[in-house]
Design a protein around this motif. Structure first.
Motif, PDB file in Angstrom:
ATOM      1  N   TYR A  86       0.836  -1.204   0.000  1.00 34.06           N
ATOM      2  CA  TYR A  86       0.000   0.000   0.000  1.00 34.06           C
ATOM      3  C   TYR A  86       0.873   1.257   0.000  1.00 34.06           C
ATOM      4  CZ  TYR A  86      -3.763   3.224   1.120  1.00 34.06           C
ATOM      5  OH  TYR A  86      -4.647   4.269   1.072  1.00 34.06           O
ATOM      6  N   ARG A  87       1.940   1.221   0.784  1.00 32.08           N
ATOM      7  CA  ARG A  87       2.858   2.369   0.842  1.00 32.08           C
ATOM      8  C   ARG A  87       3.483   2.635  -0.526  1.00 32.08           C
ATOM      9  NH1 ARG A  87       7.944   2.591   0.921  1.00 32.08           N
ATOM     10  NH2 ARG A  87       8.215   0.415   1.461  1.00 32.08           N
ATOM     11  N   VAL A  88       3.931   1.582  -1.207  1.00 30.68           N
ATOM     12  CA  VAL A  88       4.549   1.746  -2.519  1.00 30.68           C
ATOM     13  C   VAL A  88       3.503   2.185  -3.542  1.00 30.68           C
ATOM     14  CG1 VAL A  88       5.848   0.588  -4.360  1.00 30.68           C
ATOM     15  CG2 VAL A  88       6.362   0.081  -1.968  1.00 30.68           C
ATOM     16  N   ALA A  89       2.298   1.663  -3.435  1.00 29.07           N
ATOM     17  CA  ALA A  89       1.215   2.078  -4.338  1.00 29.07           C
ATOM     18  C   ALA A  89       0.898   3.565  -4.142  1.00 29.07           C
ATOM     19  CB  ALA A  89      -0.029   1.226  -4.107  1.00 29.07           C
ATOM     20  N   ARG A  90       0.985   4.043  -2.914  1.00 27.90           N
ATOM     21  CA  ARG A  90       0.793   5.488  -2.654  1.00 27.90           C
ATOM     22  C   ARG A  90       1.871   6.317  -3.343  1.00 27.90           C
ATOM     23  NH1 ARG A  90      -1.694   7.885   2.281  1.00 27.90           N
ATOM     24  NH2 ARG A  90       0.139   9.206   2.127  1.00 27.90           N
ATOM     25  N   GLU A  91       3.111   5.812  -3.313  1.00 29.52           N
ATOM     26  CA  GLU A  91       4.201   6.512  -4.002  1.00 29.52           C
ATOM     27  C   GLU A  91       3.891   6.630  -5.490  1.00 29.52           C
ATOM     28  OE1 GLU A  91       7.919   4.532  -3.215  1.00 29.52           O
ATOM     29  OE2 GLU A  91       7.597   4.600  -1.043  1.00 29.52           O
ATOM     30  N   PHE A  92       3.431   5.526  -6.087  1.00 28.60           N
ATOM     31  CA  PHE A  92       3.085   5.577  -7.505  1.00 28.60           C
ATOM     32  C   PHE A  92       1.922   6.529  -7.737  1.00 28.60           C
ATOM     33  CE2 PHE A  92       0.365   4.457 -11.018  1.00 28.60           C
ATOM     34  CZ  PHE A  92       1.242   4.751 -12.059  1.00 28.60           C
ATOM     35  N   PHE A  93       0.925   6.508  -6.868  1.00 31.11           N
ATOM     36  CA  PHE A  93      -0.245   7.376  -7.033  1.00 31.11           C
ATOM     37  C   PHE A  93       0.177   8.844  -7.120  1.00 31.11           C
ATOM     38  CE2 PHE A  93      -3.848   9.842  -5.432  1.00 31.11           C
ATOM     39  CZ  PHE A  93      -4.865   9.377  -6.265  1.00 31.11           C
ATOM     40  N   LYS A  94       1.142   9.238  -6.275  1.00 24.99           N
ATOM     41  CA  LYS A  94       1.641  10.618  -6.309  1.00 24.99           C
ATOM     42  C   LYS A  94       2.315  10.916  -7.649  1.00 24.99           C
ATOM     43  CE  LYS A  94       2.531  10.707  -1.350  1.00 24.99           C
ATOM     44  NZ  LYS A  94       3.590  10.711  -0.332  1.00 24.99           N
ATOM     45  N   ALA A 141      -6.370  -5.313  -7.965  1.00 25.85           N
ATOM     46  CA  ALA A 141      -5.344  -4.279  -7.790  1.00 25.85           C
ATOM     47  C   ALA A 141      -4.166  -4.552  -8.723  1.00 25.85           C
ATOM     48  CB  ALA A 141      -4.867  -4.236  -6.334  1.00 25.85           C
ATOM     49  N   ARG A 142      -3.805  -5.820  -8.871  1.00 23.93           N
ATOM     50  CA  ARG A 142      -2.703  -6.187  -9.770  1.00 23.93           C
ATOM     51  C   ARG A 142      -3.066  -5.863 -11.215  1.00 23.93           C
ATOM     52  NH1 ARG A 142      -0.130  -9.952 -12.836  1.00 23.93           N
ATOM     53  NH2 ARG A 142       2.092 -10.152 -12.430  1.00 23.93           N
ATOM     54  N   ALA A 190      -7.218   4.175 -12.816  1.00 28.30           N
ATOM     55  CA  ALA A 190      -6.468   2.942 -12.579  1.00 28.30           C
ATOM     56  C   ALA A 190      -5.549   3.073 -11.360  1.00 28.30           C
ATOM     57  CB  ALA A 190      -5.664   2.557 -13.820  1.00 28.30           C
ATOM     58  N   SER A 191      -4.891   4.224 -11.207  1.00 27.80           N
ATOM     59  CA  SER A 191      -3.989   4.399 -10.059  1.00 27.80           C
ATOM     60  C   SER A 191      -4.784   4.458  -8.749  1.00 27.80           C
ATOM     61  CB  SER A 191      -3.102   5.634 -10.227  1.00 27.80           C
ATOM     62  OG  SER A 191      -3.862   6.809 -10.339  1.00 27.80           O
ATOM     63  N   LEU A 192      -5.961   5.056  -8.773  1.00 27.73           N
ATOM     64  CA  LEU A 192      -6.829   5.077  -7.595  1.00 27.73           C
ATOM     65  C   LEU A 192      -7.344   3.673  -7.293  1.00 27.73           C
ATOM     66  CD1 LEU A 192      -8.316   6.589  -5.367  1.00 27.73           C
ATOM     67  CD2 LEU A 192     -10.118   7.099  -7.034  1.00 27.73           C
ATOM     68  N   SER A 193      -7.642   2.920  -8.339  1.00 26.42           N
ATOM     69  CA  SER A 193      -8.142   1.560  -8.176  1.00 26.42           C
ATOM     70  C   SER A 193      -7.125   0.656  -7.479  1.00 26.42           C
ATOM     71  CB  SER A 193      -8.508   0.979  -9.544  1.00 26.42           C
ATOM     72  OG  SER A 193      -8.971  -0.330  -9.426  1.00 26.42           O
TER      73      SER A 193
END
Length: 158
Positions: A50-58, A106-107, A79-82
């Motif tokens: 989740y932490r890494v996905a947040r980095e990508f979201f930013k 998510a994947r 897609a990034s929010l999903s």
């Protein structure tokens, strides 16, 4: 602290009330030393994935501010929010099959974002280095989600 698993909780569930496995092992659980205690975090906030996905979201949000076609921007934002939403929802499920289904979604969204990034690079909207910077966390998210999804499920034929 009680470190027993809850019934029906699978890998990455946040099912342990104590710390998870060591960070960076690809399991999606975290031992990061946050100022909050585990009791003050949602299950999904305890996951490295989740932490890494947040980095990508930013990063995706910064890319979406560029001059790109509206449909592509909307697709990247959705897609990034999903990715974040499905990781969070999966972490909240107690049945292993439900967890796996949300982590699989998510994947899928992670791979969708990778495809959009490729298209943005091919169109010259992002440079190769910007593409690689945004792609790196996506690869890590996909790897961690693959482990959280578990063994591929068989499709029954009628």
């Amino acid at each position: 602290m009680n470190d027993e698993k809850k019934p029906g909780a699978g890998a990455g569930a946040g099912a342990l009330t104590g710390a998870g496995t060591e960070s960076g092992t690809g399991t999606g659980t975290s031992t990061s030393t946050r100022t909050e205690t585990s009791a003050h975090l949602f299950d999904h906030e305890k996951l490295d994935v989740y932490r890494v996905a947040r980095e990508f979201f930013k990063l995706a949000h910064a890319i979406s501010k560029r001059r790109i076609p509206r449909s592509t921007r909307d697709q990247l934002e959705r897609a990034s929010l999903s990715i974040l939403a499905n990781i969070a929802e999966g972490a909240g499920k107690t049945a292993l099959t439900d967890k796996q289904r949300f982590y699989e979604m998510a994947r899928g969204s992670t791979l969708e974002c990778a495809g959009i990034l490729d298209a943005l690079e091919l169109r010259g909207i992002v440079t190769n280095s910007q593409h690689q910077e945004a792609r790196a966390p996506l690869i890590r998210v996909a790897q961690m989600l693959s482990r959280l999804c578990g063994v591929p499920r068989l499709v029954r034929r009628s």
